[in-house]
Design a protein around this motif. Structure first.
Motif, short mmCIF file in Angstrom:
data_model
loop_
_atom_site.label_atom_id
_atom_site.label_comp_id
_atom_site.label_asym_id
_atom_site.label_seq_id
_atom_site.Cartn_x
_atom_site.Cartn_y
_atom_site.Cartn_z
N ASP A 70 0.81 -1.22 0.00
CA ASP A 70 0.00 0.00 0.00
C ASP A 70 0.85 1.27 0.00
O ASP A 70 0.32 2.36 0.22
CB ASP A 70 -0.93 0.01 1.23
CG ASP A 70 -1.98 -1.09 1.15
OD1 ASP A 70 -2.55 -1.28 0.07
OD2 ASP A 70 -2.19 -1.78 2.17
N GLU A 71 2.15 1.14 -0.24
CA GLU A 71 3.04 2.30 -0.19
C GLU A 71 3.61 2.72 -1.54
O GLU A 71 3.98 3.89 -1.71
CB GLU A 71 4.24 2.01 0.75
CG GLU A 71 3.90 1.82 2.20
CD GLU A 71 3.40 0.43 2.51
OE1 GLU A 71 3.92 -0.52 1.91
OE2 GLU A 71 2.48 0.29 3.33
N SER B 178 6.61 -13.06 -1.53
CA SER B 178 7.65 -13.04 -0.50
C SER B 178 8.22 -11.63 -0.37
O SER B 178 9.18 -11.26 -1.03
CB SER B 178 8.78 -14.03 -0.87
OG SER B 178 9.79 -14.00 0.12
N ASN B 179 7.58 -10.83 0.48
CA ASN B 179 8.08 -9.49 0.80
C ASN B 179 7.41 -9.03 2.08
O ASN B 179 6.19 -9.18 2.23
CB ASN B 179 7.78 -8.51 -0.34
CG ASN B 179 8.42 -7.15 -0.10
OD1 ASN B 179 7.88 -6.31 0.60
ND2 ASN B 179 9.59 -6.94 -0.68
N TRP B 180 8.17 -8.45 2.97
CA TRP B 180 7.61 -8.11 4.29
C TRP B 180 6.57 -7.00 4.22
O TRP B 180 5.74 -6.87 5.12
CB TRP B 180 8.74 -7.72 5.26
CG TRP B 180 9.46 -6.44 4.90
CD1 TRP B 180 10.51 -6.31 4.04
CD2 TRP B 180 9.20 -5.14 5.41
NE1 TRP B 180 10.92 -5.00 3.97
CE2 TRP B 180 10.14 -4.26 4.80
CE3 TRP B 180 8.28 -4.61 6.32
CZ2 TRP B 180 10.17 -2.89 5.07
CZ3 TRP B 180 8.31 -3.25 6.59
CH2 TRP B 180 9.24 -2.40 5.97
N ARG B 181 6.55 -6.22 3.13
CA ARG B 181 5.55 -5.16 3.00
C ARG B 181 4.31 -5.60 2.23
O ARG B 181 3.34 -4.85 2.14
CB ARG B 181 6.15 -3.95 2.30
CG ARG B 181 7.24 -3.25 3.10
CD ARG B 181 7.53 -1.87 2.53
NE ARG B 181 7.90 -1.97 1.12
CZ ARG B 181 7.75 -1.00 0.24
NH1 ARG B 181 7.19 0.13 0.60
NH2 ARG B 181 8.12 -1.16 -1.01
N ALA B 182 4.32 -6.79 1.64
CA ALA B 182 3.22 -7.22 0.81
C ALA B 182 1.93 -7.36 1.63
O ALA B 182 1.91 -8.00 2.67
CB ALA B 182 3.55 -8.54 0.13
N ALA B 183 0.85 -6.75 1.11
CA ALA B 183 -0.45 -6.84 1.76
C ALA B 183 -1.35 -7.87 1.07
O ALA B 183 -2.31 -8.36 1.66
CB ALA B 183 -1.14 -5.47 1.77
N ARG B 184 -1.04 -8.16 -0.20
CA ARG B 184 -1.82 -9.12 -0.98
C ARG B 184 -1.00 -9.44 -2.24
O ARG B 184 0.07 -8.88 -2.45
CB ARG B 184 -3.19 -8.54 -1.36
CG ARG B 184 -3.14 -7.19 -2.02
CD ARG B 184 -4.46 -6.45 -1.86
NE ARG B 184 -4.30 -5.03 -2.13
CZ ARG B 184 -3.89 -4.13 -1.22
NH1 ARG B 184 -3.59 -4.54 0.02
NH2 ARG B 184 -3.76 -2.87 -1.52
N SER B 185 -1.54 -10.30 -3.08
CA SER B 185 -0.82 -10.69 -4.29
C SER B 185 -1.17 -9.77 -5.45
O SER B 185 -2.17 -9.05 -5.42
CB SER B 185 -1.17 -12.14 -4.66
OG SER B 185 -2.51 -12.21 -5.14
#
Length: 382
Positions: free
Chosen positions: A65-66, A90-97
């Motif tokens: 979301d950034e 695979s990412n610590w900021r991912a909120a969805r695909s």
């Protein structure tokens, strides 16, 4: 889910659908970036374009979301064509695909395409009208699909900035002490640009495309900026007239991408459609004033004509304008396309690439500081 990409010249590429299901039409273009698909999809400059990713593996960092580049977080591409879709985010900021976000916004994608062959085709024959058809639409005869693709409006002659621009002015406040006030024309502005201004103490008033010179001067700006955006710059007569008023009033001016083409037109240069455009984050550009080479982020399908004439080097070419002598300041090292112009008195300059580096390298960030230096010289009390 079956899907098919159809080009107006009859070429068809079958694959599998992802994201939303149905039909999407646009101009097929390719992007060579290895990363930054979220910034690409939300860049308003890609309005009405089906983006083909030259990188084979897409979606592994998901969607956050950034990193959206559009005001309102809207995806602007008409569709997305890829080779392989990541099975796992695979990412610590991912909120969805990526497919989840595309589905939520009604954006159609096709995966499993031989994008090497497709990119070579677009490179050899040029960007072309296309369509993605998934689900039941993919079962129709190819001849029908080709006819539908051919029936869409051409990108050449398309006036699209009003479709992506803000409808109301809004302000992005300066961070810390406010040094300057800039009016920014939203021709399809990326959100990273006002953030770069804010970090440098600039308050940015973002206004709709086509806002009159009288209206922007009511803000008493220290400078005026014209952003990137989609469509054919040959249709932007109203904005060219506004920029001519800005130049006549000796207001510091800075433009990028579409803004470069508008400044060039205001200085008397013509524009033309490139065969397949510049879209990627590794495009080498030579600054002919400093001799420095920047690796740049670009997204444009149109360019300024070379004032030196066809077949002659564009770099450093001098030409006359209604506002004094001007020069081609930057050229692309891949094909000698004009990448920047400026008035010799320094009051106006522009580049064809995206110095906000979203996504992309940071080589061109100092252009924001050049704009500040110009405003400082013009208003020494600040």
């Amino acid at each position: 889910m079956p899907a098919i990409l159809v080009l107006a010249d009859g070429r068809a590429f079958r694959g599998y659908g992802f994201g939303a299901t149905g039909t999407s039409l646009g101009e097929a273009v390719f992007n060579t970036a290895m990363t930054g698909y979220q910034e690409t999809l939300t860049d308003p400059s890609y309005h009405r374009q089906i983006v083909v990713s030259a990188a084979p593996h897409i979606g592994n960092t998901g969607w956050n979301d950034e990193d959206n580049e559009s005001h309102g977080n809207k995806i602007w591409v008409a569709g997305l064509v890829i080779r392989d879709l990541a099975h796992r985010v695979s990412n610590w900021r991912a909120a969805r695909s990526l497919p989840e976000e595309m589905s939520a916004q009604g954006i159609i994608g096709i995966r499993g395409v031989d994008t090497r062959t497709l990119v070579r085709h677009l490179r050899n024959y040029g960007s072309i009208a296309a369509g993605i058809f998934s689900g039941e639409a993919a079962q129709r005869p190819v001849d029908e699909l080709v006819a539908e693709v051919k029936g869409q409006e051409s990108m050449q002659g398309a006036d699209l900035s009003a479709q992506v621009s803000t409808t109301e002015p809004y302000t992005v406040a300066a961070e810390g002490e406010k040094r300057f006030k800039v009016v920014a024309y939203d021709m399809g502005i990326k959100t990273a640009t006002p953030r770069h201004f804010a970090k440098r103490g600039i308050e940015t008033i973002v206004v709709p495309a086509g806002t009159s010179f009288k209206d922007i001067m009511a803000y008493e700006p220290d400078g005026v900026f014209v952003s990137n955006g989609p469509g054919d710059p040959a249709t932007a007569d109203d904005m060219v007239a506004v920029v001519r008023d800005i130049l006549a009033a000796k207001v510091p001016f800075f433009g990028i991408c579409f803004g470069n083409q508008i400044l060039g037109r205001a200085l008397g240069l013509g524009t033309y459609k490139l065969k397949f455009g510049h879209r990627g984050i590794n495009v080498p550009v030579l600054n002919h004033k400093t001799g420095k080479i920047d690796i740049t982020s670009q997204n444009h399908g149109f360019a300024l004509e070379n004032p030196a004439g066809e077949g002659k080097p564009a770099g450093g070419a001098a030409f006359t304008s209604d506002f004094g002598p001007a020069t081609v300041t930057h050229t692309c090292l891949n094909d000698d396309v004009v990448e920047g112009v400026a008035l010799d008195d320094g009051m106006a300059f522009s580049v064809q690439y995206h110095p906000e580096s979203a996504a992309g390298p940071h080589d061109a960030n100092p252009l924001f500081d050049q704009f500040i230096e110009l405003m400082t010289q013009h208003t020494p009390n600040k």
